[in-house]
Design a protein around this motif. Sequence first.
Motif, PDB file in Angstrom:
ATOM      1  N   SER A   1       7.322  -1.499  12.456  1.00 15.83           N
ATOM      2  CA  SER A   1       6.080  -2.185  12.067  1.00 15.83           C
ATOM      3  C   SER A   1       5.897  -2.151  10.556  1.00 15.83           C
ATOM      4  O   SER A   1       5.562  -3.170   9.942  1.00 15.83           O
ATOM      5  N   PHE A   2       6.122  -0.999   9.939  1.00 17.39           N
ATOM      6  CA  PHE A   2       6.007  -0.905   8.484  1.00 17.39           C
ATOM      7  C   PHE A   2       7.032  -1.806   7.795  1.00 17.39           C
ATOM      8  O   PHE A   2       6.728  -2.461   6.800  1.00 17.39           O
ATOM      9  N   ALA A   3       8.250  -1.845   8.343  1.00 20.60           N
ATOM     10  CA  ALA A   3       9.297  -2.693   7.763  1.00 20.60           C
ATOM     11  C   ALA A   3       8.896  -4.169   7.838  1.00 20.60           C
ATOM     12  O   ALA A   3       9.131  -4.933   6.892  1.00 20.60           O
ATOM     13  N   LYS A   4       8.293  -4.572   8.945  1.00 21.68           N
ATOM     14  CA  LYS A   4       7.847  -5.968   9.087  1.00 21.68           C
ATOM     15  C   LYS A   4       6.762  -6.304   8.068  1.00 21.68           C
ATOM     16  O   LYS A   4       6.763  -7.398   7.493  1.00 21.68           O
TER      17      LYS A   4
ATOM     18  N   LYS B   1      15.094   6.958   5.344  1.00 22.72           N
ATOM     19  CA  LYS B   1      15.075   6.100   4.142  1.00 22.72           C
ATOM     20  C   LYS B   1      14.458   4.751   4.470  1.00 22.72           C
ATOM     21  O   LYS B   1      14.902   3.707   4.011  1.00 22.72           O
ATOM     22  N   ALA B   2      13.403   4.778   5.285  1.00 27.77           N
ATOM     23  CA  ALA B   2      12.754   3.552   5.749  1.00 27.77           C
ATOM     24  C   ALA B   2      11.945   2.876   4.658  1.00 27.77           C
ATOM     25  O   ALA B   2      11.770   1.671   4.676  1.00 27.77           O
ATOM     26  N   VAL B   3      11.429   3.663   3.721  1.00 28.12           N
ATOM     27  CA  VAL B   3      10.563   3.115   2.677  1.00 28.12           C
ATOM     28  C   VAL B   3      11.018   3.689   1.344  1.00 28.12           C
ATOM     29  O   VAL B   3      11.208   4.894   1.227  1.00 28.12           O
ATOM     30  N   PRO B   4      11.203   2.837   0.335  1.00 26.35           N
ATOM     31  CA  PRO B   4      11.577   3.373  -0.978  1.00 26.35           C
ATOM     32  C   PRO B   4      10.529   4.372  -1.475  1.00 26.35           C
ATOM     33  O   PRO B   4       9.328   4.169  -1.304  1.00 26.35           O
ATOM     34  N   VAL B   5      11.006   5.432  -2.096  1.00 25.34           N
ATOM     35  CA  VAL B   5      10.125   6.503  -2.557  1.00 25.34           C
ATOM     36  C   VAL B   5       9.043   5.972  -3.492  1.00 25.34           C
ATOM     37  O   VAL B   5       7.913   6.445  -3.469  1.00 25.34           O
ATOM     38  N   ASN B   6       9.342   4.951  -4.293  1.00 22.96           N
ATOM     39  CA  ASN B   6       8.342   4.444  -5.232  1.00 22.96           C
ATOM     40  C   ASN B   6       7.256   3.624  -4.547  1.00 22.96           C
ATOM     41  O   ASN B   6       6.367   3.111  -5.216  1.00 22.96           O
ATOM     42  N   GLU B   7       7.283   3.529  -3.231  1.00 24.68           N
ATOM     43  CA  GLU B   7       6.241   2.825  -2.497  1.00 24.68           C
ATOM     44  C   GLU B   7       5.406   3.774  -1.633  1.00 24.68           C
ATOM     45  O   GLU B   7       4.628   3.327  -0.804  1.00 24.68           O
ATOM     46  N   VAL B   8       5.578   5.079  -1.820  1.00 20.40           N
ATOM     47  CA  VAL B   8       4.812   6.080  -1.085  1.00 20.40           C
ATOM     48  C   VAL B   8       4.069   6.935  -2.104  1.00 20.40           C
ATOM     49  O   VAL B   8       4.672   7.466  -3.033  1.00 20.40           O
TER      50      VAL B   8
ATOM     51  N   GLU C   1      -0.484  -2.755  18.496  1.00 18.68           N
ATOM     52  CA  GLU C   1      -1.836  -2.865  17.943  1.00 18.68           C
ATOM     53  C   GLU C   1      -1.787  -3.093  16.430  1.00 18.68           C
ATOM     54  O   GLU C   1      -2.524  -3.927  15.896  1.00 18.68           O
ATOM     55  N   LEU C   2      -0.915  -2.348  15.751  1.00 13.65           N
ATOM     56  CA  LEU C   2      -0.775  -2.523  14.302  1.00 13.65           C
ATOM     57  C   LEU C   2      -0.190  -3.897  13.996  1.00 13.65           C
ATOM     58  O   LEU C   2      -0.687  -4.612  13.120  1.00 13.65           O
ATOM     59  N   ASP C   3       0.840  -4.291  14.730  1.00 13.02           N
ATOM     60  CA  ASP C   3       1.460  -5.597  14.497  1.00 13.02           C
ATOM     61  C   ASP C   3       0.447  -6.731  14.663  1.00 13.02           C
ATOM     62  O   ASP C   3       0.379  -7.644  13.834  1.00 13.02           O
ATOM     63  N   GLU C   4      -0.357  -6.666  15.719  1.00 16.04           N
ATOM     64  CA  GLU C   4      -1.362  -7.707  15.961  1.00 16.04           C
ATOM     65  C   GLU C   4      -2.425  -7.725  14.867  1.00 16.04           C
ATOM     66  O   GLU C   4      -2.833  -8.793  14.398  1.00 16.04           O
ATOM     67  N   ALA C   5      -2.867  -6.555  14.440  1.00 18.37           N
ATOM     68  CA  ALA C   5      -3.875  -6.478  13.373  1.00 18.37           C
ATOM     69  C   ALA C   5      -3.333  -7.079  12.083  1.00 18.37           C
ATOM     70  O   ALA C   5      -4.041  -7.805  11.368  1.00 18.37           O
ATOM     71  N   MET C   6      -2.068  -6.810  11.787  1.00 20.36           N
ATOM     72  CA  MET C   6      -1.483  -7.325  10.548  1.00 20.36           C
ATOM     73  C   MET C   6      -1.275  -8.838  10.613  1.00 20.36           C
ATOM     74  O   MET C   6      -1.366  -9.513   9.588  1.00 20.36           O
ATOM     75  N   LEU C   7      -1.040  -9.377  11.798  1.00 23.07           N
ATOM     76  CA  LEU C   7      -0.933 -10.832  11.933  1.00 23.07           C
ATOM     77  C   LEU C   7      -2.230 -11.528  11.540  1.00 23.07           C
ATOM     78  O   LEU C   7      -2.231 -12.663  11.075  1.00 23.07           O
ATOM     79  N   VAL C   8      -3.343 -10.852  11.722  1.00 30.70           N
ATOM     80  CA  VAL C   8      -4.652 -11.387  11.338  1.00 30.70           C
ATOM     81  C   VAL C   8      -4.939 -11.131   9.857  1.00 30.70           C
ATOM     82  O   VAL C   8      -5.421 -12.004   9.144  1.00 30.70           O
ATOM     83  N   LEU C   9      -4.617  -9.924   9.379  1.00 32.44           N
ATOM     84  CA  LEU C   9      -4.969  -9.530   8.012  1.00 32.44           C
ATOM     85  C   LEU C   9      -4.102 -10.177   6.934  1.00 32.44           C
ATOM     86  O   LEU C   9      -4.622 -10.642   5.914  1.00 32.44           O
ATOM     87  N   LEU C  10      -2.792 -10.176   7.116  1.00 30.45           N
ATOM     88  CA  LEU C  10      -1.900 -10.622   6.045  1.00 30.45           C
ATOM     89  C   LEU C  10      -2.158 -12.054   5.587  1.00 30.45           C
ATOM     90  O   LEU C  10      -2.150 -12.309   4.373  1.00 30.45           O
ATOM     91  N   PRO C  11      -2.414 -12.998   6.479  1.00 29.66           N
ATOM     92  CA  PRO C  11      -2.682 -14.358   6.003  1.00 29.66           C
ATOM     93  C   PRO C  11      -3.956 -14.472   5.162  1.00 29.66           C
ATOM     94  O   PRO C  11      -4.127 -15.447   4.428  1.00 29.66           O
ATOM     95  N   GLN C  12      -4.827 -13.487   5.235  1.00 34.38           N
ATOM     96  CA  GLN C  12      -6.063 -13.525   4.446  1.00 34.38           C
ATOM     97  C   GLN C  12      -5.841 -13.110   2.998  1.00 34.38           C
ATOM     98  O   GLN C  12      -6.694 -13.339   2.148  1.00 34.38           O
TER      99      GLN C  12
END
Length: 131
Positions: free
Chosen positions: A65-68, A97-104, A30-41
Motif C-alpha cells: 500500500s505504501f509503495a502504491k 528497503k521498502a522506503v528510501p531512508v530520506n523519506e522517513v 481500507e488504506l488503499d480505498e481511502a487513498m483513492l479518494v484523497l490523492l486526486p484532491q
Amino acid sequence: MTLSLHSEFLAPDRVVVQVGGRLDAMTFGELDEAMLVLLPQLTDDGTVVIDLTGLEYVSSAGLRSFAKIRKSMRGRGGHALLLNPQPQVRKVFDIVKAVPVNEVFTSSQELDAYLDRIQRQITEGDDSIDA
C-alpha cells in the motif's frame, strides 16, 4: 486490532494521513480505498505525509500500500513521506528497503526542515532535489 485512519488537508498541495493499529492483509484495503479518494484532491506536485505514530504493525500487504502511494505521487511529480514510525515498523522498512531512508522522518521538526530545504532549493533556482 483494526486499522484507524484520519486525514487532514493542510493546503491544496499537502495532506497528512494518520495511520494507526495494524496494516496487514485484513486491513490494507481500507488504506488503499481511502487513498483513492484523497490523492486526486491533491495538486499534482503535492505531498502526502503519512503519520505512523499509531501504527503498531505492518505486513507485506501494508508495504505494498505504501509503495502504491509513493508510485502514484511520483507519477504526478509529488512526494509521499513517512513520519514517526514506531521502532518495530521502522525495522520492517529497514529490513526490506521498502522506503528510501530520506523519506522517513522521526519528528515533525525533521520533516519541516526537509520541506523547508526543498522549497529553498526551488526558490533559489535549483530544481534538483537531493535532500
